[in-house]
Design a protein around this motif. Structure first.
Motif, short mmCIF file in Angstrom:
data_model
loop_
_atom_site.label_atom_id
_atom_site.label_comp_id
_atom_site.label_asym_id
_atom_site.label_seq_id
_atom_site.Cartn_x
_atom_site.Cartn_y
_atom_site.Cartn_z
N GLY A 285 0.83 -1.22 0.00
CA GLY A 285 0.00 0.00 0.00
C GLY A 285 0.85 1.26 0.00
N SER A 286 1.89 1.28 0.80
CA SER A 286 2.80 2.43 0.85
C SER A 286 3.48 2.62 -0.49
CB SER A 286 3.83 2.20 1.95
OG SER A 286 4.79 3.24 1.94
N TRP A 287 3.91 1.53 -1.11
CA TRP A 287 4.55 1.60 -2.42
C TRP A 287 3.58 2.17 -3.46
CZ3 TRP A 287 3.23 -0.47 -7.10
CH2 TRP A 287 4.17 -0.33 -8.11
N ILE B 124 0.01 13.18 -1.99
CA ILE B 124 -0.70 12.23 -1.13
C ILE B 124 0.31 11.52 -0.24
CG2 ILE B 124 -2.08 10.11 -1.12
CD1 ILE B 124 -3.34 11.01 -3.72
N GLN B 125 -0.08 11.36 1.06
CA GLN B 125 0.81 10.71 2.03
C GLN B 125 0.11 9.48 2.60
OE1 GLN B 125 1.96 13.57 4.97
NE2 GLN B 125 2.85 14.96 3.47
N PHE B 126 0.81 8.37 2.56
CA PHE B 126 0.27 7.09 3.02
C PHE B 126 0.06 7.10 4.52
CE2 PHE B 126 1.14 2.81 4.74
CZ PHE B 126 0.13 2.09 4.11
N ASN B 127 -1.09 6.51 4.94
CA ASN B 127 -1.37 6.31 6.36
C ASN B 127 -1.38 4.82 6.66
OD1 ASN B 127 -2.03 6.65 9.02
ND2 ASN B 127 -4.16 7.20 8.64
N LYS B 128 -2.34 4.07 6.03
CA LYS B 128 -2.41 2.62 6.22
C LYS B 128 -3.36 1.99 5.21
CE LYS B 128 -6.03 2.81 9.70
NZ LYS B 128 -6.46 2.40 11.02
N GLU C 230 -8.50 3.80 -3.78
CA GLU C 230 -8.45 2.42 -4.29
C GLU C 230 -7.19 2.28 -5.13
OE1 GLU C 230 -11.94 1.38 -6.53
OE2 GLU C 230 -13.28 2.24 -5.01
N ALA C 231 -6.43 1.24 -4.83
CA ALA C 231 -5.21 0.97 -5.59
C ALA C 231 -5.26 -0.46 -6.12
CB ALA C 231 -3.98 1.16 -4.73
N GLU C 232 -4.85 -0.61 -7.37
CA GLU C 232 -4.75 -1.93 -7.98
C GLU C 232 -3.28 -2.14 -8.34
OE1 GLU C 232 -6.44 -4.25 -11.90
OE2 GLU C 232 -7.52 -2.49 -11.17
N VAL C 233 -2.68 -3.16 -7.74
CA VAL C 233 -1.25 -3.43 -7.91
C VAL C 233 -1.07 -4.87 -8.40
CG1 VAL C 233 0.98 -3.57 -6.72
CG2 VAL C 233 -0.68 -1.82 -6.04
#
Length: 156
Positions: free
Chosen positions: A84-86, A99-103, A135-138
């Motif tokens: 998620g951070s990546w 944008i800054q990652f939280n969790k 939403e992220a799709e990796v």
């Protein structure tokens, strides 16, 4: 069954051995120093390799085309948090929107052939400092750390 009388010259001459085996019939060998001809059902090395390659190809096609069900991710797993951070960092490198990652708050993963597919819901701070969901799709290649960010968008 009585053995056929053999002339000693038959043992010394290879051509005579072949004729002798043909005369006696396939698969019947009167002496231990003569090899019986190969049976019709025996597979040679090249046929065996071809068969093995064919079966391996069928298994690979099956694994690649078989749909799998998505499995919920363990959000407490550090690896999932790292993916998620990546994803947020990769998106920020492309969009430069701060944008800054939280969790990671939820998501699913599934194996698609040799690709591990993640659908993640990420909690992050937007450039105004507001807490937002994305939403992220990796996609991650199986057995390596090579990742691709397929999609990144605000969650509804």
């Amino acid at each position: 069954m009585a053995p056929l009388p053999l002339d000693p010259d038959d043992y010394r001459n290879i051509n005579k051995k072949v004729e002798l085996v043909d005369r006696l019939g396939r698969g019947k060998c009167p002496t231990s120093d003569m090899n019986p001809p190969p049976h019709e059902w025996m597979i040679g090395p090249s046929a065996m390799r071809t068969t093995l390659l064919f079966v391996t190809g069928l298994i690979a096609i099956y694994l690649i085309t078989t749909p799998t069900t998505a499995i919920p991710v363990d959000i407490d797993n550090p690896r999932i948090q790292q993916v998620g951070s990546w994803a947020v960092m990769e998106h920020d490198n492309e969009a430069h929107d701060g944008i800054q990652f939280n969790k990671v708050v939820s998501g699913n993963e599934k194996m698609m052939g040799f690709i591990l597919h993640y659908d993640l819901i990420i909690d992050a701070l937007n450039n105004d400092g507001k807490d937002c969901k994305y939403e992220a799709e990796v996609h991650e290649m199986d057995g390596s750390m090579k990742r691709t960010l397929v999609a990144f968008k605000p969650a509804n």
